[in-house]
Design a protein around this motif. Sequence first.
Motif, PDB file in Angstrom:
ATOM      1  N   GLY A  74     -13.343  29.551  23.268  1.00  3.71           N
ATOM      2  CA  GLY A  74     -14.578  29.709  24.027  1.00  3.71           C
ATOM      3  C   GLY A  74     -15.606  30.524  23.270  1.00  3.71           C
ATOM      4  O   GLY A  74     -16.798  30.207  23.262  1.00  3.71           O
ATOM      5  N   ILE A  75     -15.146  31.596  22.608  1.00  6.87           N
ATOM      6  CA  ILE A  75     -16.041  32.413  21.787  1.00  6.87           C
ATOM      7  C   ILE A  75     -16.554  31.604  20.606  1.00  6.87           C
ATOM      8  O   ILE A  75     -17.754  31.637  20.271  1.00  6.87           O
ATOM      9  N   LEU A  76     -15.673  30.853  19.963  1.00  7.76           N
ATOM     10  CA  LEU A  76     -16.096  30.010  18.844  1.00  7.76           C
ATOM     11  C   LEU A  76     -17.167  29.014  19.297  1.00  7.76           C
ATOM     12  O   LEU A  76     -18.164  28.790  18.591  1.00  7.76           O
ATOM     13  N   GLY A  77     -16.970  28.423  20.474  1.00  3.80           N
ATOM     14  CA  GLY A  77     -17.953  27.476  21.000  1.00  3.80           C
ATOM     15  C   GLY A  77     -19.286  28.120  21.301  1.00  3.80           C
ATOM     16  O   GLY A  77     -20.347  27.534  21.043  1.00  3.80           O
ATOM     17  N   ARG A  78     -19.268  29.345  21.835  1.00  2.00           N
ATOM     18  CA  ARG A  78     -20.518  30.058  22.122  1.00  2.00           C
ATOM     19  C   ARG A  78     -21.282  30.333  20.830  1.00  2.00           C
ATOM     20  O   ARG A  78     -22.499  30.134  20.760  1.00  2.00           O
ATOM     21  N   ILE A  79     -20.571  30.797  19.803  1.00  2.00           N
ATOM     22  CA  ILE A  79     -21.229  31.139  18.530  1.00  2.00           C
ATOM     23  C   ILE A  79     -21.820  29.891  17.886  1.00  2.00           C
ATOM     24  O   ILE A  79     -23.002  29.862  17.497  1.00  2.00           O
ATOM     25  N   THR A  80     -21.004  28.860  17.745  1.00  2.00           N
ATOM     26  CA  THR A  80     -21.448  27.670  17.011  1.00  2.00           C
ATOM     27  C   THR A  80     -22.423  26.826  17.820  1.00  2.00           C
ATOM     28  O   THR A  80     -23.299  26.185  17.239  1.00  2.00           O
ATOM     29  N   GLY A  81     -22.305  26.841  19.140  1.00  2.51           N
ATOM     30  CA  GLY A  81     -23.237  26.081  19.967  1.00  2.51           C
ATOM     31  C   GLY A  81     -24.672  26.550  19.790  1.00  2.51           C
ATOM     32  O   GLY A  81     -25.600  25.748  19.743  1.00  2.51           O
ATOM     33  N   ARG A  82     -24.838  27.870  19.694  1.00  2.64           N
ATOM     34  CA  ARG A  82     -26.187  28.413  19.502  1.00  2.64           C
ATOM     35  C   ARG A  82     -26.756  28.009  18.159  1.00  2.64           C
ATOM     36  O   ARG A  82     -27.983  27.885  18.009  1.00  2.64           O
ATOM     37  N   ILE A  83     -25.892  27.829  17.160  1.00  4.29           N
ATOM     38  CA  ILE A  83     -26.360  27.459  15.819  1.00  4.29           C
ATOM     39  C   ILE A  83     -26.662  25.971  15.721  1.00  4.29           C
ATOM     40  O   ILE A  83     -27.729  25.559  15.244  1.00  4.29           O
TER      41      ILE A  83
END
Length: 401
Positions: free
Chosen positions: A201-210
Motif C-alpha cells: 500500500g505504501i509502495l502504491g501511494r509513493i509510485t502513484g503520485r509519480i
Amino acid sequence: MHLTREEEKLYAGEYGEALETCMNLLVSLGDIYGAEKLVDISSAQVSGVSYKTIGEKGLEFLKDLADQGLKASVPTTLNPAGMDLIRYDELKFPKDFAKKQLEIIDCFKRMEVEISCTCTPYLTGNVPMFGSHVAWAESSAVAYVNSVIGARTNREGGPSALAAAIIGKTPCYGYHLSENRLPTQVFEVDMELEDASSFYGILGRITGRIVKNGIPYFKFKNCESVKNDYLKALGAALAASGGVALYHVEGITPEAKKGLEINGLEKVVIGKDDFEKEYDSFKTSEKPDLICIGCPHCSLDEIKEVAEFVKSENAKFNADVWVCTSIHMKSIADRMGYTKIIEDAGGKVVGDTCMVVAPIEDMGYKNVATNSGKAATYLPGFCKSNVIYGTTYEILKKATE
C-alpha cells in the motif's frame, strides 16, 4: 464510430427510449475518446452504490432505469454499499441512511445486477478470461483485473458501467487496445519486500503520485513471496494516489511475463528512505476509535490472519474493529470459525461495505487505523478522518492497548 445495424437500431431508439439512453451514453464516450467501434463484454462491475456517494439524484436516476424495466444483459456484480445490508441496525448505521441505501439496492436487484456488494468481484466468481473485454468501474478492481488477470477494461464511471452491463458492449478505446497497455515508467524497488499488505500500500501511494495515470512497470528484488493479496493492495493504492488502471510486475503479472519492452523508459528507484518518509507522515499520538481492515475487501486469508492474531495474543478489543469483506467470504469465514473467534474478541466481520463508503463520520468515528494504502489516501477527504497506519498486527495491537 462504426455501428452494426443492430447497434444503430438501439441508438435510434427502435427498442425503446431507455435502451436508447444507454446506447447514447456509450456512443458519446466512444466519440470523445476516439473509439472506432463497440466491443462485446463478458462482464461488468458497477459502482455508484453507496447512498453516501450518489445521494438523492443518484437514487432517482437508478429508480428511473429500474422503473423502465432495464436489466443487465451480461453477468454484472455490484460495488460495496454504504452499510452491512444485514447487520446495519446492530452496527448502528443511521436509520435514514439505511432506508435510502435499501432503496438503492432494490433498484439494482430489479435490474438483475448481482447484489454482491464487493470491490473484489474476482474473489467471488466474476473472473474474466485473459484478454477478454469487460466494463468495470471500481478503481482497485479495475487495476486488479487489468494487471493481475489480464482482462481489458477502462476505468469506467458508475453510469457507463451500468449502461455497458445493460447493452452488453463498451466503446473500444484506451486499455481495450494492446498498444495502450505498454509500460510508461519503470520502478525499481531497491530493498527486500516486507511480507505485509501495508508495505505494498505504501509502495502504491509513493509510485502513484509519480506515475499519475501512466502504466508503471515494477522490478522487485524478490518475487517469491508476492501474494495476490499484496498485488490487490498495490493496485488499490496506485489507483487512489494516482489514476493507475494497469500496472506490470516483472516475472509475475501475465503481460509482463510475455516480455514487454522497457528499454529507454525513465527509471525511478524506490528505496528504504522513501518508505520511511511515507510511514513517518502517518505518525500520530491519537488513539484509534475504529480499526478497519479490508479496503479492498478481505480475502479469506486476510480474515484468517485477524483470527490468528486473536488466538495468538488472546486478544480482547477495547476499540471497534471492522473486518470488511464480501458476503461470499464472510459465509466461508463463518463456516471456518474465523468469524466467531474475531467477534468473541469484540470485533465485527462486516459485509457489503467498507470504511470509505460508509458514513463513519456521522457515526462518531474520527481516528481510524488501517493497513490499506487506498483507505489512508481517501479517509481524510471522504470521511474527515485522522489516519493511523500500520501492518495488520500493528493496528490490531492498538485495539488491545
